[in-house]
Enzyme design. Structure first.
Site, PDB file in Angstrom:
ATOM      1  N   SER A 123      -9.956  -0.587   7.194  1.00 20.13           N
ATOM      2  CA  SER A 123      -9.435  -0.482   5.825  1.00 20.13           C
ATOM      3  C   SER A 123      -8.755  -1.711   5.256  1.00 20.13           C
ATOM      4  CB  SER A 123      -8.469   0.698   5.723  1.00 20.13           C
ATOM      5  OG  SER A 123      -9.201   1.880   5.644  1.00 20.13           O
ATOM      6  N   SER A 151      -9.712   1.824   2.957  1.00 19.20           N
ATOM      7  CA  SER A 151      -8.835   2.563   2.072  1.00 19.20           C
ATOM      8  C   SER A 151      -7.804   1.702   1.354  1.00 19.20           C
ATOM      9  CB  SER A 151      -8.119   3.644   2.874  1.00 19.20           C
ATOM     10  OG  SER A 151      -7.284   3.045   3.862  1.00 19.20           O
ATOM     11  N   LYS A 204       0.847  -1.203   0.000  1.00 18.45           N
ATOM     12  CA  LYS A 204       0.000   0.000   0.000  1.00 18.45           C
ATOM     13  C   LYS A 204       0.877   1.245   0.000  1.00 18.45           C
ATOM     14  CE  LYS A 204      -3.934   1.939   2.654  1.00 18.45           C
ATOM     15  NZ  LYS A 204      -4.821   1.727   3.816  1.00 18.45           N
TER      16      LYS A 204
HETATM   17  N1  GLN Z   1     -13.002   4.295   6.552  1.00 17.38           N
HETATM   18  C1  GLN Z   1     -12.408   4.685   7.791  1.00 17.38           C
HETATM   19  C2  GLN Z   1     -11.961   6.109   7.694  1.00 17.38           C
HETATM   20  O1  GLN Z   1     -12.226   6.703   6.715  1.00 17.38           O
HETATM   21  C3  GLN Z   1     -11.275   3.774   8.132  1.00 17.38           C
HETATM   22  C4  GLN Z   1     -10.085   4.012   7.304  1.00 17.38           C
HETATM   23  C5  GLN Z   1      -8.951   3.124   7.627  1.00 17.38           C
HETATM   24  O2  GLN Z   1      -9.112   2.099   8.283  1.00 17.38           O
HETATM   25  N2  GLN Z   1      -7.777   3.541   7.224  1.00 17.38           N
HETATM   26  O3  GLN Z   1     -11.349   6.651   8.549  1.00 17.38           O
END
Ligand code: GLN
Length: 496
Positions: free
Chosen positions: A179, A155, A79
């Site tokens: 995410s 994400s 990532k």
């Molecule tokens: N969707 C959540 C956020 O927007 C979690 C994101 C993540 O786990 N990096 O913060």
């Protein structure tokens, strides 16, 4: 069997036996990336030459009889929020870091290289890991390999899509509130969020430091175990990474096939309430019934704070930490600097205004407000207290069961653009994942089935701190029954 259809563990065996070379594995993956990227767009950057050179090096060393490591010759995607020193940028899906080249490797990247992995490229993500759809990226959105009009989740959507589309057998993602698990669910792959502290965050671009955790994304439970083995363990450069004396890293692959008996599965009603789509519920309930058929005992548990309150408190804690972490992007230390400015303050303001996207700005404003004098006690401190209650919910539940099962995402993959103008709807994508993040426990999403429309549904399994070995065994038990790992997404079948 083609190289791309092999699991990481199979490919590793073939590499060891000399049936396949690292160079061949790398070429096969690079060709898949070239063929599928126009439709999927899972990568932010691809380092073909560096990957070829590395693969050749691994082959040479293996031929010379050297120990080439746990992941020798296996292509891996990383990532884009994990620092890579040689060649590839670390952009985090953000204009502000678009051309930033890290001067050092993240701990996990060092571990991959030490174990002989071939890093193919960096995967697309929501800007600074803020989002649930991989649409908030300066590189444009990633598409779901099961239906390219839909999002892969986020994400870590790039990592999940790259593995689902069989461009790479393994990828690393990061999970702050869901995410890894949510995109794994939407793309029909295995995504594991380790216990907070299991994997070093050194070199992971910080979003919310008390929640961020790196974990594996793979097609099978065994492959996820293999990748976790390579990256788990203490690192003195991350003071929150747990010393081996407190929590030794077990051999995750050794006992994987052993059944977990007796197994008590906790099923919280809070995971089956408002917001959960019936087509998702059906698949998840079927998976739990399958476990019951295998002899598991189903226990009803209560997690009164782990859904509604967890979302509300997460959106105070995470943005607060983000507003502090993101203060470093000032046009001086890193990345983008505005071309014209009247003075230094103006330069900083312009650099940040130009560099950050809307969602990141929203989080910075939320977090700055929650931390501001006079509001700190009312918001941030209170959120921390509720966070403690969330953890206590899980602690109490785990006295009565060995793991908790439920959906990873309330819906299957949604359409691109569908939630972009509705941040709250986007935030609710993590309704069932944030609880475990707030509690810092381990969790995984594994493929459980498909909706009638052919969209993947994941089963989320949660377990207590540092019980990843048992969690993986439970996941493997389900995987053996569902037979989903060989199912290929439509994008792989389309003519080039
Ligand atoms: N969707 C959540 C956020 O927007 C979690 C994101 C993540 O786990 N990096 O913060």
């Amino acid at each position: 069997m083609s190289i791309l259809d092999r699991t990481a563990c199979d490919l590793r065996d073939a590499l060891r036996r000399g049936e396949v070379s690292a160079a061949e594995a790398t070429e096969a993956c690079l060709a898949a990336v070239e063929r599928l990227e126009p439709a999927v767009h899972a990568f932010a950057s691809v380092g073909a030459d560096a990957a070829r050179a590395r693969a050749a090096g691994v082959d040479r060393r293996r031929d010379a009889g050297e120990d080439v490591g746990l992941l020798a010759g296996l292509p891996v995607a990383v990532k884009d929020n994990m620092a890579t020193a040689d060649g590839l940028p670390t952009a985090c899906g953000s204009r502000i870091l678009r051309d930033w080249h890290a001067p050092y490797n993240a701990h996990v990247v060092e571990r991959l290289l030490e174990e002989g992995a071939v890093i193919l490229g960096k995967t697309n993500m929501d800007e600074f890991a803020m989002g649930s759809s991989t649409e908030h990226s300066c590189f444009g959105p990633t598409h779901n390999p099961w239906d390219t009009d839909r999002v892969p989740g986020g994400s870590s959507g790039g990592s999940a899509a790259a593995v689902a589309a069989r461009m790479v057998p393994l990828a690393l993602g990061s999970d702050t509130g869901g995410s890894i698990r949510q995109p794994a669910s939407l793309c029909s792959v295995v995504g594991l969020k380790p216990t907070y502290g299991r994997v070093s965050r050194y070199g992971l671009v910080a979003f919310a430091s008390s929640l961020d955790q790196i974990g594996p994304i793979a097609r099978t439970v065994g492959d996820a175990a293999l990748l976790l083995q390579a990256v788990a363990g203490h690192d003195p450069r991350d003071s929150t990474s747990v010393p081996e004396t407190d929590a030794p890293v077990p051999d995750y692959l050794a006992a994987l096939e052993e059944p977990v008996e007796p197994l008590r599965i906790g099923v919280p009603k809070e995971f089956f309430g408002e917001g959960l789509r019936p087509e998702v519920e059906r698949v998840v309930r079927d998976a739990i019934a399958t476990c019951e058929g295998l002899g598991a005992e189903i226990v009803e548990v209560d997690l009164p704070h782990a859904t509604d309150y967890a979302i509300a408190t997460y959106y105070l804690v995470a943005p607060s930490e983000a507003s502090s972490n993101l203060a470093r992007y000032d046009g001086v230390h890193y990345g983008h600097r505005a071309a014209e400015a009247a003075d230094m303050i103006d330069m900083m303001m312009r650099s940040r205004s130009e560099g950050f996207g809307d969602e990141v700005k929203r989080r910075i404003m939320l977090g700055t407000f929650a931390l501001s004098s006079g509001y700190y006690d009312a918001y941030y401190k209170k959120a921390l207290k509720v966070r403690r209650l969330v953890r206590q919910d899980f602690d109490a539940a785990f006295e009565r069961c060995d793991c908790i099962m439920g959906p990873a995402s309330p819906t299957a993959a949604f359409r691109l653009g569908e939630r972009l103008d509705d941040p709250l709807a986007m935030y609710l994508s993590d309704l069932f994942t944030v609880g475990a993040s707030m509690a810092a426990i381990a969790g995984v999403s594994i493929p459980a089935g498909f909706t009638d429309d052919g969209l993947p549904v994941g089963l989320q399994i949660l377990s207590g701190v540092f019980t990843e070995d048992r969690l993986l065994r439970i996941a493997r038990m389900v995987e053996r029954e569902t037979h989903l790992t060989d199912r290929r997404p439509p994008v792989c079948e389309e003519p080039a």
